[in-house]
Design a protein around this motif. Structure first.
Motif, PDB file in Angstrom:
ATOM      1  N   GLY A 206      -3.509  13.745   2.037  1.00 37.74           N
ATOM      2  CA  GLY A 206      -2.795  13.632   3.305  1.00 37.74           C
ATOM      3  C   GLY A 206      -3.317  12.496   4.162  1.00 37.74           C
ATOM      4  O   GLY A 206      -2.550  11.686   4.682  1.00 37.74           O
ATOM      5  N   ARG A 207      -4.635  12.411   4.312  1.00 35.59           N
ATOM      6  CA  ARG A 207      -5.210  11.341   5.136  1.00 35.59           C
ATOM      7  C   ARG A 207      -4.942   9.972   4.524  1.00 35.59           C
ATOM      8  O   ARG A 207      -4.742   8.984   5.249  1.00 35.59           O
ATOM      9  CB  ARG A 207      -6.714  11.564   5.302  1.00 35.59           C
ATOM     10  N   THR A 208      -4.945   9.903   3.196  1.00 38.99           N
ATOM     11  CA  THR A 208      -4.669   8.618   2.538  1.00 38.99           C
ATOM     12  C   THR A 208      -3.243   8.172   2.799  1.00 38.99           C
ATOM     13  O   THR A 208      -2.986   6.992   3.099  1.00 38.99           O
ATOM     14  CB  THR A 208      -4.922   8.726   1.030  1.00 38.99           C
ATOM     15  N   LEU A 209      -2.286   9.103   2.700  1.00 40.01           N
ATOM     16  CA  LEU A 209      -0.879   8.756   2.952  1.00 40.01           C
ATOM     17  C   LEU A 209      -0.677   8.324   4.399  1.00 40.01           C
ATOM     18  O   LEU A 209       0.013   7.336   4.676  1.00 40.01           O
ATOM     19  CB  LEU A 209       0.018   9.945   2.618  1.00 40.01           C
TER      20      LEU A 209
ATOM     21  N   VAL B  41      -5.790   5.178  -2.755  1.00 38.92           N
ATOM     22  CA  VAL B  41      -4.382   4.773  -2.769  1.00 38.92           C
ATOM     23  C   VAL B  41      -3.841   4.785  -4.197  1.00 38.92           C
ATOM     24  O   VAL B  41      -2.768   5.335  -4.471  1.00 38.92           O
ATOM     25  CB  VAL B  41      -4.220   3.380  -2.135  1.00 38.92           C
ATOM     26  N   TYR B  42      -4.576   4.192  -5.127  1.00 38.58           N
ATOM     27  CA  TYR B  42      -4.131   4.168  -6.523  1.00 38.58           C
ATOM     28  C   TYR B  42      -4.128   5.574  -7.120  1.00 38.58           C
ATOM     29  O   TYR B  42      -3.236   5.921  -7.901  1.00 38.58           O
ATOM     30  CB  TYR B  42      -5.039   3.253  -7.348  1.00 38.58           C
TER      31      TYR B  42
ATOM     32  N   VAL C 289       3.312   8.109  13.172  1.00 41.17           N
ATOM     33  CA  VAL C 289       4.496   8.973  13.196  1.00 41.17           C
ATOM     34  C   VAL C 289       5.116   9.064  11.804  1.00 41.17           C
ATOM     35  O   VAL C 289       5.475  10.155  11.332  1.00 41.17           O
ATOM     36  CB  VAL C 289       5.520   8.447  14.223  1.00 41.17           C
ATOM     37  N   ASN C 290       5.258   7.923  11.129  1.00 38.31           N
ATOM     38  CA  ASN C 290       5.786   7.933   9.760  1.00 38.31           C
ATOM     39  C   ASN C 290       4.916   8.790   8.841  1.00 38.31           C
ATOM     40  O   ASN C 290       5.415   9.620   8.066  1.00 38.31           O
ATOM     41  CB  ASN C 290       5.858   6.510   9.208  1.00 38.31           C
ATOM     42  N   GLY C 291       3.602   8.580   8.920  1.00 40.24           N
ATOM     43  CA  GLY C 291       2.696   9.321   8.050  1.00 40.24           C
ATOM     44  C   GLY C 291       2.728  10.812   8.304  1.00 40.24           C
ATOM     45  O   GLY C 291       2.745  11.619   7.362  1.00 40.24           O
ATOM     46  N   LEU C 292       2.734  11.220   9.569  1.00 45.51           N
ATOM     47  CA  LEU C 292       2.778  12.638   9.886  1.00 45.51           C
ATOM     48  C   LEU C 292       4.103  13.262   9.471  1.00 45.51           C
ATOM     49  O   LEU C 292       4.149  14.422   9.032  1.00 45.51           O
ATOM     50  CB  LEU C 292       2.551  12.846  11.386  1.00 45.51           C
ATOM     51  N   ALA C 293       5.202  12.511   9.602  1.00 44.99           N
ATOM     52  CA  ALA C 293       6.499  13.029   9.169  1.00 44.99           C
ATOM     53  C   ALA C 293       6.515  13.285   7.671  1.00 44.99           C
ATOM     54  O   ALA C 293       7.105  14.267   7.198  1.00 44.99           O
ATOM     55  CB  ALA C 293       7.607  12.049   9.551  1.00 44.99           C
TER      56      ALA C 293
ATOM     57  N   ALA D   1       0.829  -1.209   0.000  1.00 45.40           N
ATOM     58  CA  ALA D   1       0.000   0.000   0.000  1.00 45.40           C
ATOM     59  C   ALA D   1       0.859   1.253   0.000  1.00 45.40           C
ATOM     60  O   ALA D   1       0.560   2.236  -0.693  1.00 45.40           O
ATOM     61  CB  ALA D   1      -0.937  -0.014   1.210  1.00 45.40           C
ATOM     62  N   VAL D   2       1.952   1.237   0.773  1.00 38.64           N
ATOM     63  CA  VAL D   2       2.863   2.393   0.787  1.00 38.64           C
ATOM     64  C   VAL D   2       3.496   2.597  -0.586  1.00 38.64           C
ATOM     65  O   VAL D   2       3.560   3.718  -1.103  1.00 38.64           O
ATOM     66  CB  VAL D   2       3.952   2.202   1.866  1.00 38.64           C
ATOM     67  N   ILE D   3       3.963   1.512  -1.192  1.00 35.92           N
ATOM     68  CA  ILE D   3       4.592   1.616  -2.509  1.00 35.92           C
ATOM     69  C   ILE D   3       3.583   2.060  -3.560  1.00 35.92           C
ATOM     70  O   ILE D   3       3.929   2.815  -4.483  1.00 35.92           O
ATOM     71  CB  ILE D   3       5.241   0.272  -2.892  1.00 35.92           C
ATOM     72  N   LEU D   4       2.333   1.641  -3.458  1.00 33.45           N
ATOM     73  CA  LEU D   4       1.310   2.060  -4.407  1.00 33.45           C
ATOM     74  C   LEU D   4       1.111   3.573  -4.394  1.00 33.45           C
ATOM     75  O   LEU D   4       0.698   4.157  -5.400  1.00 33.45           O
ATOM     76  CB  LEU D   4      -0.009   1.359  -4.110  1.00 33.45           C
ATOM     77  N   THR D   5       1.399   4.221  -3.271  1.00 31.81           N
ATOM     78  CA  THR D   5       1.292   5.676  -3.201  1.00 31.81           C
ATOM     79  C   THR D   5       2.587   6.372  -3.609  1.00 31.81           C
ATOM     80  O   THR D   5       2.659   7.603  -3.584  1.00 31.81           O
ATOM     81  CB  THR D   5       0.920   6.131  -1.783  1.00 31.81           C
ATOM     82  N   GLY D   6       3.606   5.598  -3.984  1.00 34.66           N
ATOM     83  CA  GLY D   6       4.883   6.189  -4.375  1.00 34.66           C
ATOM     84  C   GLY D   6       5.864   6.333  -3.236  1.00 34.66           C
ATOM     85  O   GLY D   6       6.912   6.963  -3.401  1.00 34.66           O
ATOM     86  N   GLY D   7       5.575   5.753  -2.075  1.00 27.97           N
ATOM     87  CA  GLY D   7       6.468   5.851  -0.926  1.00 27.97           C
ATOM     88  C   GLY D   7       7.241   4.567  -0.687  1.00 27.97           C
ATOM     89  O   GLY D   7       7.252   3.649  -1.518  1.00 27.97           O
ATOM     90  N   LEU D   8       7.884   4.500   0.472  1.00 27.65           N
ATOM     91  CA  LEU D   8       8.646   3.314   0.869  1.00 27.65           C
ATOM     92  C   LEU D   8       8.768   3.341   2.382  1.00 27.65           C
ATOM     93  O   LEU D   8       9.007   4.398   2.973  1.00 27.65           O
ATOM     94  CB  LEU D   8      10.033   3.326   0.226  1.00 27.65           C
ATOM     95  N   ASP D   9       8.584   2.202   3.015  1.00 24.49           N
ATOM     96  CA  ASP D   9       8.655   2.114   4.473  1.00 24.49           C
ATOM     97  C   ASP D   9       9.902   1.331   4.871  1.00 24.49           C
ATOM     98  O   ASP D   9       9.925   0.100   4.803  1.00 24.49           O
ATOM     99  CB  ASP D   9       7.395   1.443   5.029  1.00 24.49           C
TER     100      ASP D   9
END
Length: 691
Positions: free
Chosen positions: A588-591, A570-571, A489-493, A439-447
């Motif tokens: 923002g809320r989705t991320l 997300v997509y 915390v990750n999302g807010l950062a 889900a994180v990668i689908l938004t263009g991020g990485l955890d």
């Protein structure tokens, strides 16, 4: 003489002041790092003997030189807009190569032979990264992460435990004096690197580094050979990583296959503290040198104050976040924009002008819809899911090949339910992580915080449960809430502070590592409750209970990502955050939601791993970072977001787990698993990349 108008002189003076201030503004990061370094150095002196002796200078200079040299290399890559996660693995490989005698001249090699060997190893690793990033134009994150695991596997093949002997001449040279009682060799080495950078910066290549990092398309239009610049940047960075490995080997005198792993967080913290902008085009290696020594002095201050060394990664993570915020501080930064938006919303609420406060008739545009044609046939399943099948079927095809190889190698295993039961049990951890990381990668991020989210969750769970079934419900609830908090915390950062997902989650991972060490005292205590042990390893009618859970989880994951408003958002965010925002999607809320989902999934994996092994351990999540990304990529997901399906990810999970099972039955060394994971991810990215 013609008199000037009265207002001309102040205006000219104002422009003169601006012109004089421009160089200072351009070097604000370096000057700030130098000022902070001076303050920290004074603090060390005041906490110590009150004077700075030559021994103190030698001790401090040698203590931070490895980090400083590696940070210079990382800065070169970041200036081009790239990112390199393989730096720690390169340092470890150079260290064990020198300690194992794989050097020109053997164990009695000269300083120059050993140095040349280390630099050559680093350049080879850099060329490997540069080829895939610059020539094949793959994402630097996935390339260097794959390289990191491949090199770690190679390192373990060379030396699987600490030992060996570094050529003695190396320590005598790099730990000695360039000028007796006046100039330690580490400072002389850094001075040489500084002079080389000042020369390189004024060459066409140095100018091109900044041009490519500032705007690659504009640089290409201006005639800059962007691909060549990126390739050479990775090669140069690899050479510096190799030199850092040589210096570290001179310090330790022996080999350790894991010696470079803890440096990753510190290296990027040093780069950011030194004023280099992640994304490229601004900063420089000299600031990174001062950033490295700032971090080293902070650790020394903690030791002087008798603060536990477990706090070091916490401090480094906090410093990385604060430095990234300071580097981006301006009137247009994300936190400032968020604050302005919050104030505007509060004022609108006070005035009663928010949309939901206005009420009245529906003001949405009326859209005329045509009646469906009776002759129009509904598209077939293949047409409706063409893209999903296009990118997911390769993983299924490879899974069939691995299963066939398993049948030929291990014999009649596929016909027995025991094989499939064990396969699903082993795959359960990645199947859960695939939802969160996917889900994180689908938004263009990485955890990147998954390893220690898993580790801390398992340690806390075992500590609360203490092997009692009665404690199982509230221990699970507490740990799942912990995972939710980490994700928040990750999302807010990322959303509220505007940090890069890589920086935010890497910093949080370091903080979680320190918290895990502090909570456990370095030795995790407690055991999994018997009920959880039975859930993970017991059987009912030949089926392990977790197998049924994985089946239900997979159904829920498909429904979440493919048949809910959250999944559609997300997509949408992954395809284009701007377009999604203009379409009314709460970006923002989705991320924040996807990072919370990832944190909860990682916490659940920490619980299940504790149940599977019976107890928690430090580093229990380290082996799951690359696989969690690999299953998404192998399953057809696009690392930059917007493409992928959970069923494809699940096929990737089964593929990698079946491959791991096949290798375990072939008696190959453990190190080959990391090499294979890295190679599989690179192969999948190449095969599925956009043309």
């Amino acid at each position: 003489m013609i008199a000037r108008p009265p207002l001309e002189r102040p205006l000219a003076a104002r422009f003169a002041r601006r012109a004089g201030a421009a160089p200072l503004a351009a070097h604000r990061g370096l000057l700030t790092a130098m000022a902070v370094f001076a303050v920290m150095l004074c603090a060390v002196v005041m906490l110590g003997s009150g004077t700075l002796s030559y021994f103190d200078i030698t001790f401090l200079s040698s203590g931070g030189a490895t980090l400083a040299i590696a940070a210079i290399g990382a800065t070169v890559v970041i200036l081009t807009g790239g990112f390199d996660l393989s730096v720690g693995a390169v340092i470890s490989l150079v260290n064990v190569a020198l300690a194992a005698g794989l050097v020109l001249g053997g164990p009695q090699a000269s300083v120059w032979q050993a140095t040349a060997t280390g630099v050559a190893i680093g350049m080879a690793a850099g060329a490997f990264n540069g080829f895939f990033v610059a020539v094949l134009r793959l994402q630097p994150i996935v390339v260097t992460l794959s390289t990191m695991f491949i090199l770690q596997g190679v390192t373990l093949l060379v030396m699987d435990k600490p030992g060996g002997l570094v050529p003695p001449a190396l320590g005598e040279f790099y730990m000695g004096d360039a000028w007796p009682e006046l100039l330690p060799m580490p400072l002389a080495l850094l001075a040489v690197l500084a002079l080389l950078w000042l020369w390189l910066k004024r060459t066409p290549f140095g100018t091109a580094l900044y041009a490519v990092g500032g705007d690659a398309d504009s640089a290409r239009a201006a005639g800059v050979r962007v691909d060549a610049v990126r390739f050479l940047a990775y090669v140069l960075a690899g050479a510096l990583y190799g030199l850092a490995g040589v210096f570290l080997s001179a310090q330790t005198g022996a080999g350790d296959p894991l010696v470079g792993n803890p440096l990753l967080l510190s290296i990027f913290a040093a780069v950011v503290v030194g004023g280099t902008r992640l994304g490229g085009g601004k900063g420089g290696p000299m600031g990174s040198v001062f950033g490295a020594y700032i971090l080293m002095i902070v650790v020394n201050i903690l030791l002087v104050l008798n603060v536990s060394a477990y706090y070091s990664t916490v401090v480094e993570g906090v410093i990385l976040i604060l430095a990234a915020l300071a580097a981006a501080a301006n009137r247009d930064s994300v936190p400032v924009r968020q604050l302005r938006a919050a104030i505007a919303r509060w004022r609108a609420w006070r005035a009663g002008t928010l949309p939901h406060q206005l009420g009245g008739a529906d003001r949405r545009l009326a859209v005329a819809t045509a009646a469906p044609s009776a002759s129009a046939a509904a598209p077939s399943f293949a047409v409706r899911h063409a893209q999903t099948l296009r990118y997911s079927l390769p993983a299924v095809a490879c899974l069939v090949l691995v299963l066939a190889a398993t049948e030929l190698t291990l014999g009649r295993s596929l016909a027995h339910w025991g094989y499939w039961n064990s396969l699903i049990v082993l795959a359960s951890f990645l199947a859960i992580l695939a939802l969160g990381q996917g889900a994180v990668i689908l938004t263009g991020g990485l955890d990147l915080s998954l390893p220690w989210t898993i580790g801390l969750s398992g340690i806390v769970f075992a500590g609360i449960a203490q092997g009692a079934d009665v404690a199982l419900p509230y221990a699970m609830l507490a740990v799942l809430l912990l995972g939710c908090l980490v994700g928040l915390v990750n999302g807010l950062a990322v959303v509220a502070l505007g940090l890069s997902p890589i920086v935010a989650t890497l910093a949080v991972n370091g903080i979680l590592q320190g918290l895990a060490l502090l909570y456990s005292g370095g030795t995790p205590a407690g055991f999994a409750p018997p009920l959880l042990r039975s859930f993970m390893t017991g059987q009912m009618a030949g089926v392990t209970p977790v197998v049924l859970f994985v089946a239900a989880f997979a159904v829920a994951a498909v429904l979440l990502l493919s048949h809910t408003a959250f999944g559609r958002r997300v997509y949408a965010v992954g395809n284009s955050p701007l377009a999604a925002r203009l379409a009314g999607v709460p970006v923002g809320r989705t991320l924040i939601g996807v990072y919370v989902l990832s944190g909860v999934c990682a916490a659940l994996v920490g619980i299940l791993l504790t149940g599977f092994s019976g107890q928690a351990s430090l580093g229990m999540g380290d082996d799951y970072l690359l696989p969690s990304i690999a299953v998404v990529v192998v399953g057809g997901g696009l690392i930059t977001g917007g493409r992928g399906h959970y069923l494809g990810m699940l096929a990737g999970v089964l593929l990698l787990t079946a491959l791991q099972t096949l290798l375990a039955g072939s008696n190959l060394p453990y190190a080959t698993r990391a090499i294979l994971y890295g190679a599989v991810v690179l192969g999948a990215v190449i095969a599925l990349r956009e043309k």
